[in-house]
Scaffold this active site. Structure first.
Site, PDB file in Angstrom:
ATOM      1  N   GLY A 242      -1.748  -5.703   8.617  1.00 39.22           N
ATOM      2  CA  GLY A 242      -2.896  -5.832   7.716  1.00 39.22           C
ATOM      3  C   GLY A 242      -2.620  -6.812   6.586  1.00 39.22           C
ATOM      4  O   GLY A 242      -3.457  -7.686   6.276  1.00 39.22           O
TER       5      GLY A 242
ATOM      6  N   ASP B 232       0.867  -1.184   0.000  1.00 38.38           N
ATOM      7  CA  ASP B 232       0.000   0.000   0.000  1.00 38.38           C
ATOM      8  C   ASP B 232       0.905   1.235   0.000  1.00 38.38           C
ATOM      9  O   ASP B 232       2.135   1.120  -0.174  1.00 38.38           O
ATOM     10  CB  ASP B 232      -1.016  -0.049   1.158  1.00 38.38           C
ATOM     11  CG  ASP B 232      -0.370   0.159   2.524  1.00 38.38           C
ATOM     12  OD1 ASP B 232       0.875   0.286   2.612  1.00 38.38           O
ATOM     13  OD2 ASP B 232      -1.120   0.186   3.517  1.00 38.38           O
ATOM     14  N   HIS B 233       0.312   2.406   0.214  1.00 38.92           N
ATOM     15  CA  HIS B 233       1.092   3.650   0.162  1.00 38.92           C
ATOM     16  C   HIS B 233       2.216   3.671   1.203  1.00 38.92           C
ATOM     17  O   HIS B 233       3.269   4.234   0.965  1.00 38.92           O
ATOM     18  CB  HIS B 233       0.161   4.851   0.368  1.00 38.92           C
ATOM     19  CG  HIS B 233      -0.727   4.732   1.562  1.00 38.92           C
ATOM     20  ND1 HIS B 233      -1.812   3.867   1.584  1.00 38.92           N
ATOM     21  CD2 HIS B 233      -0.681   5.312   2.782  1.00 38.92           C
ATOM     22  CE1 HIS B 233      -2.403   3.956   2.760  1.00 38.92           C
ATOM     23  NE2 HIS B 233      -1.735   4.808   3.507  1.00 38.92           N
TER      24      HIS B 233
ATOM     25  N   HIS C  23       9.996 -30.218  10.492  1.00 35.43           N
ATOM     26  CA  HIS C  23       9.213 -29.037  10.106  1.00 35.43           C
ATOM     27  C   HIS C  23       8.173 -29.380   9.041  1.00 35.43           C
ATOM     28  O   HIS C  23       7.143 -28.716   8.951  1.00 35.43           O
ATOM     29  CB  HIS C  23      10.151 -27.932   9.625  1.00 35.43           C
ATOM     30  CG  HIS C  23      11.146 -27.527  10.672  1.00 35.43           C
ATOM     31  ND1 HIS C  23      10.767 -26.969  11.878  1.00 35.43           N
ATOM     32  CD2 HIS C  23      12.489 -27.648  10.721  1.00 35.43           C
ATOM     33  CE1 HIS C  23      11.843 -26.738  12.615  1.00 35.43           C
ATOM     34  NE2 HIS C  23      12.903 -27.152  11.938  1.00 35.43           N
TER      35      HIS C  23
ATOM     36  N   HIS D 181      11.898 -23.020   8.940  1.00 35.29           N
ATOM     37  CA  HIS D 181      10.962 -23.730   9.809  1.00 35.29           C
ATOM     38  C   HIS D 181       9.519 -23.712   9.313  1.00 35.29           C
ATOM     39  O   HIS D 181       8.771 -24.649   9.575  1.00 35.29           O
ATOM     40  CB  HIS D 181      10.986 -23.125  11.216  1.00 35.29           C
ATOM     41  CG  HIS D 181      12.251 -23.423  11.959  1.00 35.29           C
ATOM     42  ND1 HIS D 181      12.372 -23.250  13.319  1.00 35.29           N
ATOM     43  CD2 HIS D 181      13.458 -23.885  11.531  1.00 35.29           C
ATOM     44  CE1 HIS D 181      13.602 -23.591  13.700  1.00 35.29           C
ATOM     45  NE2 HIS D 181      14.284 -23.963  12.641  1.00 35.29           N
TER      46      HIS D 181
ATOM     47  N   CYS E  64       3.110  -3.239   4.059  1.00 31.08           N
ATOM     48  CA  CYS E  64       2.244  -2.131   4.471  1.00 31.08           C
ATOM     49  C   CYS E  64       2.956  -1.433   5.633  1.00 31.08           C
ATOM     50  O   CYS E  64       4.143  -1.695   5.857  1.00 31.08           O
ATOM     51  CB  CYS E  64       0.826  -2.601   4.804  1.00 31.08           C
ATOM     52  SG  CYS E  64       0.686  -3.725   6.207  1.00 31.08           S
ATOM     53  N   GLY E  65       2.265  -0.564   6.340  1.00 32.99           N
ATOM     54  CA  GLY E  65       2.945   0.212   7.378  1.00 32.99           C
ATOM     55  C   GLY E  65       3.534  -0.659   8.470  1.00 32.99           C
ATOM     56  O   GLY E  65       4.723  -0.593   8.770  1.00 32.99           O
ATOM     57  N   THR E  66       2.702  -1.480   9.059  1.00 32.65           N
ATOM     58  CA  THR E  66       3.154  -2.385  10.135  1.00 32.65           C
ATOM     59  C   THR E  66       3.398  -3.804   9.652  1.00 32.65           C
ATOM     60  O   THR E  66       4.008  -4.601  10.371  1.00 32.65           O
ATOM     61  CB  THR E  66       2.076  -2.477  11.231  1.00 32.65           C
ATOM     62  OG1 THR E  66       0.869  -2.968  10.611  1.00 32.65           O
ATOM     63  CG2 THR E  66       1.820  -1.129  11.885  1.00 32.65           C
ATOM     64  N   GLY E  67       2.842  -4.157   8.513  1.00 26.01           N
ATOM     65  CA  GLY E  67       2.852  -5.548   8.040  1.00 26.01           C
ATOM     66  C   GLY E  67       1.681  -6.354   8.578  1.00 26.01           C
ATOM     67  O   GLY E  67       1.427  -7.463   8.105  1.00 26.01           O
TER      68      GLY E  67
END
Ligand code: RB5
Length: 147
Positions: free
Chosen positions: A70, A8-9, A133, A98, A65-68
């Site tokens: 979303g 995103d932006h 794993h 893993h 995205c900003g935080t990851g």
């Protein structure tokens, strides 16, 4: 291997930097947008990448995205997608070793671009360890609690 990337932006600048590195590395990257810094809705771009990975049109994806957060929520709704939100190189490596992560999610507003580029390269070049794993990844793929 074919990769898809979307943002995103809040992740646009980081996406453009990663794209330049892909050109240098000679790797195949499909840019699913966004294509500018204007405000957009992250689910539209998360879906574009996750659908391609879920359908096998691309083997791996990168979302920013900003935080990851979303992008992680969106991508992990798709069957067969294992999206890993990572903040450093060790996490990126472990997500491959893993978890056999097929989408790397980056927090565009929380880490420097140079660090993100190093994380992407480490993630691309680290194989899944298999062994114990594999059993755990298979259990993740068995379906959701509401199936
Ligand atoms: C956009 O302002 C921001 O909400 C988005 O980039 C992301 O951080 C959402 O999880």
């Amino acid at each position: 291997m074919k990769y898809a990337i979307g943002c995103d932006h809040a992740g646009f600048g980081m996406k453009e930097a990663i794209k330049s590195e892909f050109d240098k590395w000679g790797e195949d990257l499909l840019d699913c947008g966004t294509h500018g810094s204007g405000a957009v809705d992250y689910p539209d771009y998360g879906r574009a990448v996750a659908e391609r990975v879920a359908k096998g049109e691309c083997e791996r994806g990168i979302l920013i995205c900003g935080t990851g957060i979303g992008m992680s929520i969106v991508a992990n709704r798709y069957a067969g997608v294992r999206a890993a939100l990572c903040f450093n190189e060790e996490m990126a490596e472990l997500s491959r070793q893993h978890n056999d992560a097929n989408i790397l999610v980056l927090p565009g507003r929380c880490i420097p671009i140079g660090q993100a580029v190093k994380m992407v390269r480490r993630w691309m070049t680290t194989p899944f360890e298999e062994g114990r794993h594999s059993r755990r990844v298979q259990k993740m793929e068995q379906g959701s609690a509401t199936d």
